[in-house]
Design a protein around this motif. Sequence first.
Motif, PDB file in Angstrom:
ATOM      1  N   PHE A  18       0.833  -1.209   0.000  1.00 14.19           N
ATOM      2  CA  PHE A  18       0.000   0.000   0.000  1.00 14.19           C
ATOM      3  C   PHE A  18       0.868   1.260   0.000  1.00 14.19           C
ATOM      4  O   PHE A  18       2.071   1.204   0.289  1.00 14.19           O
ATOM      5  CB  PHE A  18      -0.930   0.033   1.216  1.00 14.19           C
ATOM      6  CG  PHE A  18      -0.178   0.215   2.523  1.00 14.19           C
ATOM      7  CD1 PHE A  18       0.334  -0.876   3.202  1.00 14.19           C
ATOM      8  CD2 PHE A  18       0.027   1.486   3.046  1.00 14.19           C
ATOM      9  CE1 PHE A  18       1.051  -0.701   4.386  1.00 14.19           C
ATOM     10  CE2 PHE A  18       0.738   1.669   4.235  1.00 14.19           C
ATOM     11  CZ  PHE A  18       1.253   0.569   4.903  1.00 14.19           C
ATOM     12  N   TYR A  19       0.209   2.364  -0.320  1.00 15.03           N
ATOM     13  CA  TYR A  19       0.840   3.679  -0.178  1.00 15.03           C
ATOM     14  C   TYR A  19      -0.265   4.599   0.311  1.00 15.03           C
ATOM     15  O   TYR A  19      -1.180   4.921  -0.441  1.00 15.03           O
ATOM     16  CB  TYR A  19       1.406   4.131  -1.537  1.00 15.03           C
ATOM     17  CG  TYR A  19       2.361   5.310  -1.504  1.00 15.03           C
ATOM     18  CD1 TYR A  19       2.449   6.164  -0.411  1.00 15.03           C
ATOM     19  CD2 TYR A  19       3.182   5.578  -2.602  1.00 15.03           C
ATOM     20  CE1 TYR A  19       3.331   7.228  -0.404  1.00 15.03           C
ATOM     21  CE2 TYR A  19       4.067   6.646  -2.599  1.00 15.03           C
ATOM     22  CZ  TYR A  19       4.130   7.470  -1.490  1.00 15.03           C
ATOM     23  OH  TYR A  19       4.999   8.524  -1.493  1.00 15.03           O
ATOM     24  N   GLY A  20      -0.204   4.960   1.610  1.00 22.80           N
ATOM     25  CA  GLY A  20      -1.270   5.743   2.235  1.00 22.80           C
ATOM     26  C   GLY A  20      -1.381   7.150   1.669  1.00 22.80           C
ATOM     27  O   GLY A  20      -0.610   7.546   0.785  1.00 22.80           O
ATOM     28  N   ASN A  21      -2.360   7.905   2.167  1.00 20.33           N
ATOM     29  CA  ASN A  21      -2.646   9.245   1.648  1.00 20.33           C
ATOM     30  C   ASN A  21      -1.433  10.158   1.669  1.00 20.33           C
ATOM     31  O   ASN A  21      -0.758  10.269   2.677  1.00 20.33           O
ATOM     32  CB  ASN A  21      -3.745   9.884   2.505  1.00 20.33           C
ATOM     33  CG  ASN A  21      -5.075   9.805   1.796  1.00 20.33           C
ATOM     34  OD1 ASN A  21      -5.138   9.863   0.562  1.00 20.33           O
ATOM     35  ND2 ASN A  21      -6.141   9.677   2.565  1.00 20.33           N
ATOM     36  N   HIS A  22      -1.173  10.820   0.555  1.00 17.22           N
ATOM     37  CA  HIS A  22      -0.058  11.768   0.477  1.00 17.22           C
ATOM     38  C   HIS A  22      -0.254  12.684  -0.723  1.00 17.22           C
ATOM     39  O   HIS A  22      -1.058  12.397  -1.614  1.00 17.22           O
ATOM     40  CB  HIS A  22       1.273  11.010   0.348  1.00 17.22           C
ATOM     41  CG  HIS A  22       1.390  10.263  -0.938  1.00 17.22           C
ATOM     42  ND1 HIS A  22       0.769   9.060  -1.166  1.00 17.22           N
ATOM     43  CD2 HIS A  22       2.032  10.577  -2.090  1.00 17.22           C
ATOM     44  CE1 HIS A  22       1.034   8.659  -2.390  1.00 17.22           C
ATOM     45  NE2 HIS A  22       1.789   9.559  -2.977  1.00 17.22           N
ATOM     46  N   VAL A  23       0.474  13.778  -0.727  1.00 16.65           N
ATOM     47  CA  VAL A  23       0.584  14.631  -1.912  1.00 16.65           C
ATOM     48  C   VAL A  23       2.032  14.516  -2.369  1.00 16.65           C
ATOM     49  O   VAL A  23       2.952  14.571  -1.547  1.00 16.65           O
ATOM     50  CB  VAL A  23       0.226  16.101  -1.588  1.00 16.65           C
ATOM     51  CG1 VAL A  23       0.504  17.005  -2.781  1.00 16.65           C
ATOM     52  CG2 VAL A  23      -1.242  16.207  -1.192  1.00 16.65           C
ATOM     53  N   ASP A  24       2.251  14.314  -3.663  1.00 19.15           N
ATOM     54  CA  ASP A  24       3.615  14.142  -4.172  1.00 19.15           C
ATOM     55  C   ASP A  24       4.430  15.423  -3.971  1.00 19.15           C
ATOM     56  O   ASP A  24       3.871  16.527  -4.000  1.00 19.15           O
ATOM     57  CB  ASP A  24       3.581  13.787  -5.667  1.00 19.15           C
ATOM     58  CG  ASP A  24       2.914  12.438  -5.913  1.00 19.15           C
ATOM     59  OD1 ASP A  24       2.851  11.631  -4.972  1.00 19.15           O
ATOM     60  OD2 ASP A  24       2.463  12.211  -7.048  1.00 19.15           O
ATOM     61  N   ASN A  25       5.737  15.270  -3.777  1.00 19.66           N
ATOM     62  CA  ASN A  25       6.630  16.437  -3.666  1.00 19.66           C
ATOM     63  C   ASN A  25       6.446  17.347  -4.882  1.00 19.66           C
ATOM     64  O   ASN A  25       6.283  16.852  -6.001  1.00 19.66           O
ATOM     65  CB  ASN A  25       8.094  15.989  -3.636  1.00 19.66           C
ATOM     66  CG  ASN A  25       8.463  15.424  -2.280  1.00 19.66           C
ATOM     67  OD1 ASN A  25       7.629  15.311  -1.374  1.00 19.66           O
ATOM     68  ND2 ASN A  25       9.726  15.060  -2.134  1.00 19.66           N
ATOM     69  N   LEU A  47      -4.513  14.935  -3.233  1.00 18.98           N
ATOM     70  CA  LEU A  47      -4.258  13.954  -2.182  1.00 18.98           C
ATOM     71  C   LEU A  47      -4.650  12.593  -2.763  1.00 18.98           C
ATOM     72  O   LEU A  47      -5.738  12.446  -3.327  1.00 18.98           O
ATOM     73  CB  LEU A  47      -5.136  14.297  -0.973  1.00 18.98           C
ATOM     74  CG  LEU A  47      -4.909  13.504   0.300  1.00 18.98           C
ATOM     75  CD1 LEU A  47      -3.538  13.805   0.887  1.00 18.98           C
ATOM     76  CD2 LEU A  47      -5.987  13.838   1.328  1.00 18.98           C
ATOM     77  N   HIS A  48      -3.756  11.608  -2.665  1.00 16.69           N
ATOM     78  CA  HIS A  48      -4.075  10.308  -3.269  1.00 16.69           C
ATOM     79  C   HIS A  48      -3.411   9.176  -2.497  1.00 16.69           C
ATOM     80  O   HIS A  48      -2.527   9.416  -1.666  1.00 16.69           O
ATOM     81  CB  HIS A  48      -3.636  10.278  -4.742  1.00 16.69           C
ATOM     82  CG  HIS A  48      -2.170  10.511  -4.942  1.00 16.69           C
ATOM     83  ND1 HIS A  48      -1.615  11.768  -4.923  1.00 16.69           N
ATOM     84  CD2 HIS A  48      -1.136   9.662  -5.130  1.00 16.69           C
ATOM     85  CE1 HIS A  48      -0.304  11.674  -5.104  1.00 16.69           C
ATOM     86  NE2 HIS A  48       0.022  10.401  -5.223  1.00 16.69           N
ATOM     87  N   GLN A  49      -3.850   7.975  -2.770  1.00 17.09           N
ATOM     88  CA  GLN A  49      -3.262   6.796  -2.124  1.00 17.09           C
ATOM     89  C   GLN A  49      -3.420   5.584  -3.043  1.00 17.09           C
ATOM     90  O   GLN A  49      -4.249   5.598  -3.959  1.00 17.09           O
ATOM     91  CB  GLN A  49      -3.949   6.509  -0.788  1.00 17.09           C
ATOM     92  CG  GLN A  49      -5.431   6.191  -0.901  1.00 17.09           C
ATOM     93  CD  GLN A  49      -6.038   5.764   0.425  1.00 17.09           C
ATOM     94  OE1 GLN A  49      -5.561   4.828   1.045  1.00 17.09           O
ATOM     95  NE2 GLN A  49      -7.092   6.452   0.838  1.00 17.09           N
TER      96      GLN A  49
HETATM   97 NI    NI Z   1       2.024   9.680  -5.075  1.00 18.82          NI
END
Ligand code: NI
Length: 227
Positions: free
Chosen positions: A93-100, A159-161
């Motif tokens: 998984f890759y939890g909620n984040h905004v890319d750099n 915001l995505h995951q």
């Molecule tokens: Ni991302």
Amino acid sequence: MLLTIPHILSPKDLLAAGKALAAAPWTDGRSTAGIQAAQVKNNEQLPDDCEATRSIQAMVLKGLEGNATFFSAALPKKMFPPRINRYGGGSNFYGNHVDNAIRAVPGNAQRVRTDISCTVFLNSPDDYDGGELAIADTYGEQLIKLPAGHAVLYPGTSLHQVRPVSRGHRVACFFWIESLVRGDDQRRLLYELDMNLLRLRERHGETLETTALTGTYHNLLRMWADT
Ligand code: NI
């Protein structure tokens, strides 16, 4: 703007990608995440300099090159070299984040502002359960899980995951685009104008009005583009 673009890769490309990936040296994906993202990221990634990465990068870039929808929607100025990642097993998984916002291109001094994110799915959704790309957008959360070879474009500001994969592996290619037009709203207007002009031409051929509106398209692009 969230946009799906089908058939970036051909069945032949996908077969070659599958072969290249069979012997690929997967590594911990956290090595390239920012500080916040590293806390929620749990996947595997291919090194930038391995054979599988290079061959998949080449086929994805070739697929995009010939795609008019991609060019109209993204208006690319610079592209970050595509990376390949995998979700499954203990790294799923890759939890909620905004890319750099800014990405340094490995091996040279170039930087890419991440106006647009793109994911190209490399294996079939039948191969795995879960693994949806969940993107928060104006109208709520959109769940994206596409056939192999299809791509999704979404604003870098989202915001995505990637939701946990509970069976099999999800393999995808992802990268960022710095657009000639920084703002998502302006890119969307240009894309809609361009696509509707295309349809008008298909229906009526070239008319005084399509010529005039094409001028409007270019004048807006001139006003908004930063080359
Ligand atoms: Ni991302």
